[in-house]
Scaffold this motif. Structure first.
Motif, mmCIF file in Angstrom:
data_model
loop_
_atom_site.group_PDB
_atom_site.id
_atom_site.type_symbol
_atom_site.label_atom_id
_atom_site.label_comp_id
_atom_site.label_asym_id
_atom_site.label_seq_id
_atom_site.Cartn_x
_atom_site.Cartn_y
_atom_site.Cartn_z
ATOM 1 N N UNK A 100 0.927 -1.299 -0.120
ATOM 2 C CA UNK A 100 0.184 0.039 0.080
ATOM 3 C C UNK A 100 0.832 1.245 -0.030
ATOM 4 N N UNK A 101 2.169 1.152 -0.508
ATOM 5 C CA UNK A 101 2.800 2.276 -0.582
ATOM 6 C C UNK A 101 3.093 2.708 -2.086
ATOM 7 N N UNK A 102 1.819 3.230 -2.547
ATOM 8 C CA UNK A 102 1.554 3.452 -4.160
ATOM 9 C C UNK A 102 2.152 4.791 -4.596
ATOM 10 N N UNK A 103 1.892 5.710 -3.914
ATOM 11 C CA UNK A 103 2.226 7.314 -4.296
ATOM 12 C C UNK A 103 3.445 7.860 -3.408
ATOM 13 N N UNK A 104 4.611 6.963 -3.627
ATOM 14 C CA UNK A 104 5.948 7.571 -3.004
ATOM 15 C C UNK A 104 7.053 7.699 -3.935
ATOM 16 N N UNK A 105 7.928 8.525 -3.559
ATOM 17 C CA UNK A 105 9.098 8.807 -4.748
ATOM 18 C C UNK A 105 9.640 7.688 -5.180
ATOM 19 N N UNK A 106 9.820 6.695 -4.506
ATOM 20 C CA UNK A 106 10.554 5.385 -4.833
ATOM 21 C C UNK A 106 9.844 4.967 -6.090
ATOM 22 N N UNK A 107 8.641 5.020 -6.019
ATOM 23 C CA UNK A 107 7.766 4.315 -7.274
ATOM 24 C C UNK A 107 8.146 5.132 -8.531
ATOM 25 N N UNK A 108 8.189 6.344 -8.326
ATOM 26 C CA UNK A 108 8.526 7.082 -9.621
ATOM 27 C C UNK A 108 9.739 6.994 -9.974
ATOM 28 N N UNK A 109 10.877 6.564 -9.325
ATOM 29 C CA UNK A 109 12.082 6.533 -9.740
ATOM 30 C C UNK A 109 12.139 5.025 -10.445
ATOM 31 N N UNK A 110 11.504 4.087 -9.716
ATOM 32 C CA UNK A 110 11.270 2.848 -10.740
ATOM 33 C C UNK A 110 10.729 3.183 -12.080
ATOM 34 N N UNK A 111 9.735 3.768 -12.030
ATOM 35 C CA UNK A 111 9.031 4.028 -13.331
ATOM 36 C C UNK A 111 9.990 4.811 -14.396
ATOM 37 N N UNK A 112 10.905 5.754 -13.795
ATOM 38 C CA UNK A 112 11.601 6.509 -14.574
ATOM 39 C C UNK A 112 12.788 5.340 -15.172
ATOM 40 N N UNK A 113 13.330 4.690 -14.120
ATOM 41 C CA UNK A 113 14.457 3.376 -14.657
ATOM 42 C C UNK A 113 13.749 2.626 -15.814
#
Length: 148
Positions: free
Chosen positions: A78-91
Motif C-alpha cells: 500500500x505504498x503507491x504514491x511514493x517517490x521511490x515508485x516514480x524512480x522505478x518508473x523512470x528507470x
C-alpha cells in the motif's frame, strides 16, 4: 477488491516468469538466433549483430524486471504514491529507450527491427507519462498532508 488482488497476483506472477526467462535467456539466445537465421538464406549476415544486440538487451531487461518487482512489492504494501515508485518508473522507461536504441541499430541489418524500436520508444513514452502522473499525485498528497 478480489479482482484487484487477483490482478496484483497475476502481475507478480508474470514478473517472476519474466525473471526466469531472463535467467534462461543467456543460454537459449544462441539457439534462438541460430533458428531465426536458418529461416532464410538472406539472414546469414544477421547472426552476429543479433547475438550482440540480444545480449545487450538483457541488461536493460534485467534492470526493468527488478524495478517492476520492487514497484509491485511497494504497491502490495500500500505504498503507491511514493517517490521511490516514480524512480522505478523512470528507470523502466529508460530501459525501454535503451532497448529501442539497440533495435534501431539492429534495423540496419533487419528493417523489421524498426517496428520493435518504435514499440520500445512508445512504451518508454507511456511510462514517462505515467511517471509524471505519479509525481503530480505525490505532490497533491504531500500538500494535503500539510493542510489542516
Amino acid at each position: 477488491m478480489r479482482g484487484e488482488s487477483k490482478s496484483m497476483l497475476v502481475s507478480v506472477l508474470l514478473v517472476k516468469i519474466l525473471l526466469v526467462c531472463l535467467l534462461a535467456a543467456p543460454f537459449l539466445l544462441p539457439f534462438m538466433i541460430r533458428w531465426y537465421v536458418s529461416l532464410s538464406p538472406d539472414l546469414q549476415n544477421v547472426y552476429w549483430p543479433a547475438m550482440i544486440i540480444g545480449y545487450l538487451c538483457l541488461i536493460p531487461a534485467g534492470t526493468a524486471i527488478v524495478c517492476m518487482d520492487r514497484l509491485l512489492c511497494n504497491i502490495r504494501k500500500a505504498k503507491v504514491f511514493i517517490k521511490k515508485n516514480t524512480d522505478y518508473l523512470r528507470v523502466i522507461s529508460w530501459c525501454a529507450y535503451v532497448v529501442g536504441l539497440l533495435f534501431f541499430i539492429m534495423g540496419f541489418w533487419r528493417p523489421l527491427a524498426f517496428v520493435v524500436c518504435f514499440a520500445a520508444f512508445f512504451i518508454g513514452v507511456v511510462l514517462r507519462v505515467v511517471n509524471n502522473v505519479f509525481r503530480q499525485a505525490i505532490l497533491i498528497r504531500e500538500e494535503n498532508e500539510y493542510t489542516i
